[in-house]
Scaffold this active site. Sequence first.
Site, PDB file in Angstrom:
ATOM      1  N   GLU A 497      79.817 -16.993 -45.247  1.00 48.20           N
ATOM      2  CA  GLU A 497      80.970 -17.128 -46.158  1.00 48.20           C
ATOM      3  C   GLU A 497      80.755 -16.412 -47.489  1.00 48.20           C
ATOM      4  O   GLU A 497      81.600 -16.494 -48.372  1.00 48.20           O
ATOM      5  CB  GLU A 497      81.226 -18.604 -46.403  1.00 48.20           C
ATOM      6  CG  GLU A 497      81.536 -19.321 -45.108  1.00 48.20           C
ATOM      7  CD  GLU A 497      81.934 -20.758 -45.299  1.00 48.20           C
ATOM      8  OE1 GLU A 497      81.457 -21.385 -46.253  1.00 48.20           O
ATOM      9  OE2 GLU A 497      82.724 -21.245 -44.476  1.00 48.20           O
ATOM     10  N   LYS A 617      74.858 -16.375 -46.460  1.00 46.66           N
ATOM     11  CA  LYS A 617      74.723 -17.826 -46.639  1.00 46.66           C
ATOM     12  C   LYS A 617      74.074 -18.443 -45.405  1.00 46.66           C
ATOM     13  O   LYS A 617      73.300 -19.378 -45.492  1.00 46.66           O
ATOM     14  CB  LYS A 617      76.121 -18.425 -46.842  1.00 46.66           C
ATOM     15  CG  LYS A 617      76.143 -19.934 -46.955  1.00 46.66           C
ATOM     16  CD  LYS A 617      77.581 -20.420 -47.082  1.00 46.66           C
ATOM     17  CE  LYS A 617      77.640 -21.939 -47.165  1.00 46.66           C
ATOM     18  NZ  LYS A 617      79.009 -22.444 -47.017  1.00 46.66           N
TER      19      LYS A 617
HETATM   20  C1  BGC Z   1      79.686 -23.712 -43.452  1.00 49.42           C
HETATM   21  C2  BGC Z   1      80.658 -23.555 -42.302  1.00 49.42           C
HETATM   22  C3  BGC Z   1      80.946 -24.936 -41.716  1.00 49.42           C
HETATM   23  C4  BGC Z   1      81.445 -25.857 -42.805  1.00 49.42           C
HETATM   24  C5  BGC Z   1      81.700 -27.244 -42.294  1.00 49.42           C
HETATM   25  C6  BGC Z   1      80.238 -24.687 -44.452  1.00 49.42           C
HETATM   26  O1  BGC Z   1      79.295 -24.880 -45.456  1.00 49.42           O
HETATM   27  O2  BGC Z   1      79.474 -22.481 -44.074  1.00 49.42           O
HETATM   28  O3  BGC Z   1      80.126 -22.714 -41.320  1.00 49.42           O
HETATM   29  O4  BGC Z   1      81.903 -24.837 -40.722  1.00 49.42           O
HETATM   30  O5  BGC Z   1      80.477 -25.924 -43.823  1.00 49.42           O
HETATM   31  O6  BGC Z   1      80.545 -27.826 -41.792  1.00 49.42           O
END
Ligand code: BGC
Length: 806
Positions: A497, A617
């Site tokens: 992300e 990340k």
């Molecule tokens: C992660 C995602 C995940 C979300 C919910 C985020 O911190 O980057 O991949 O789907 O958390 O768990």
Amino acid sequence: MSTEWSWVYEGYDPAEERLREALCTLGNGYFATRGAAPEAEADDHHYPGTYAAGCYDRLRSVVAGHQVENEDMVNLPNWLPLRFRISERSGSGPAADWWSPDQPGLLKYRQSLDLKAGSLARDLLWEDAAGRRLRVGQQRLVHMGQPHLAALRTTFTAENWSGALDVEAELDATVTNSGVARYRELSGHHLTSLEAGEAADDVVWVRCRTRNSCITVAQAARLRCSAGEGSLMRPGPRSEGRALQCLTLPLRSGVSVHVDKTVAMFMSGDRGISDPLSAATEAASRAPGFPELVVSHHRAWRHLWQRAHLDVPGITGRILRLHLFHILQTLSPHTAGLDVGVPARGLHGEAYRGHVFWDELFVLPYFNLHFPEVSKALLNYRHRRLPAARRNAAEAGHTGAMFPWQSGSDGREETQTLHLNPRSHRWLPDRSRLQHHVGSAIAYNVWRYAETTGDREFLHTNGAEMLLEIARFWSGLAEYDPAHERYRIRGVMGPDEYHEAYPDSERPGVDDNAYTNVTASWVLTRALELVGRLPHPRRDHLFADMALTDEELARWEDVSRRLRIPFHRGVIDQFDGYHLLAELDWERYRARYGEIRRLDRLLEAEGDTVNRYQVSKQADVLMLGYLFSPAELAAVFHRLGYRLDDETWDRTVDFYLPRTSHGSTLSGLVHGWLLSRERRPDAWHYMQEALLGDVADVQGGTTPEGIHLGAMGGTLDLVQRGLAGLEVRDDTLHVDPAPIPELCTYGFAVRFREHWGVSVQMRGDILKVSLPLSERSPLRFSVRGRAVTVPPGETCTISLGGPAGN
Ligand code: BGC
């Protein structure tokens, strides 16, 4: 002392209380309640929260001058409250304050979570200023067999005095959603039309409804005590949304007295009821006594543990069992009768607002081999929202189904448009809705579920509709670029992300994200394969309903073979131009901040942006190695006209490992999985990250806001699919163990098709697979490509060098 089946917390530490509350949550798939102290109200250290699966409500708020709308999993009335104090009738002057662990005189305090029994106990000993010692034992359960019931038994023993104790029990519907500090500027008053009343001498109730989704919620509580004659029960003063019951207990030195609070909760969507309030008051009135409830609750858990048998020695085994416990409390067989998805943070707190992300990708592989009926229900949650996904796509100018990155009640995109950086206190645009790869995760789950269970009925109906619509979405999104002679998918975000745009670019998203494109090609290929396999009338109906044509299929074929995957110097580039980004000076940031998992927040607070750097990340390209076996992955690349050999993959792993900050609990999991399959020495380091994620709150303050269900589910899959290499292909169960030195002894049971009790044991390099005598037919499976048969009642022992005989 903690044991194999229990988690024990000694002493009282207000600073740790919220973490314990999350980890001591009790639930049954229908609802869950955090392990908060019964006398506690929400404050800086305590946050009692009760959440029901799929119970959402939407509110508007104004932040940073913008109107935003958020859908939350609603914090429901708090059924826990039970307060006590030594009564003024005890003759030592006016009654003291209600007891709290923050008062002086706490001599002992212990909480223990019993995983086998599914109950939470608290034992404390307190001495008041006059030297009177009171011992209090509490045990609570959220019933696994009767999902609308919960109960709390409190046992009071006056150790060196006799007198009276005041007890107040309450149902409190005045609660709000205020469990996550970052969301405090957002509206959280979801409950309205608060009412309270009495249904019988010992039964009170509260009723309310959610403000916009208009779900009526009713709770009723029955209060009984064992003190008999002399105990005085009176209704408490009335107040809106609070139903109080007051009790004065005569205590004799050394004699224990129980106070049992039995609670029932119903909501307007529940089946088989007339209305939530009458259902709740009747259920609370008629519920058996606490000892009987304990027996039936244990029985329900025993059955669950049989289906989810797991035996791993040491602390690793204890953590894995805790993970399983919380998963089963969030997604239990009761889930099969509900319309709910996988809430990323369980029913354990308000982080991510109870939303459903792609995390089911890490949970379903486990469920497919234990509780396939739950997997199917979770997939049907997506299917019911297929019309919304089609609408989402159409509104964005696309074809097919565009599933939302964050999903809630009705399948619209729930991702916030602004998020708060708690470091800089700035509200920033949130582009994570560009993670369209969630569609591939759904398609992947459809396929793997059908492959594992053999449920062709589902695959050919609801499964096919989702798979084909997701394929159509990818095909529509792909644009042919003559310069590359390839199709490209532009303006997306991958699982990492951190990259939501190119540096200094106004255009959102990045292009040719390798993970997105590889999974899109895989989806298109599976969709074509399915179309070729569908029984004819069904194929015709689907073609007619979806207006599918041979031309469209020809395009799917073409796109599936010619999507662009960027490479740079023999390494898969995370997206087009990733290698051109700046290198981060990791040492400098480590030295400056110590903890650098959330580099996005640190950099933004410094006026910089993580978009500029080769920093991820979490696993992005490397996710491909988590989803696909090396052979499968090489086949997808081959279809796309690229060569993916072991050297290229190893170089790619080596490239991304030092460039990943592990700002998500999913990251350690994926890396641990991947490196263990590759038998790399640092696998254990990452596996431990994943194992400790919640119990040690590795991400620093996130677990108190809710567990990480994806990472928890993933650790179970790590043993089952990662270490044991358990997979179903071509209707056959395949076992291909890849033990690592730190974890080479383990055992578990799985359900494979009609075989409910397949037991798999690894001891070093000896594999044992057995079938209980009660099974009707032999199990045929394959170990590293060799066919093996185990008859019912027998064990097959295989040395990984060769069979050691039956
Ligand atoms: C992660 C995602 C995940 C979300 C919910 C985020 O911190 O980057 O991949 O789907 O958390 O768990």
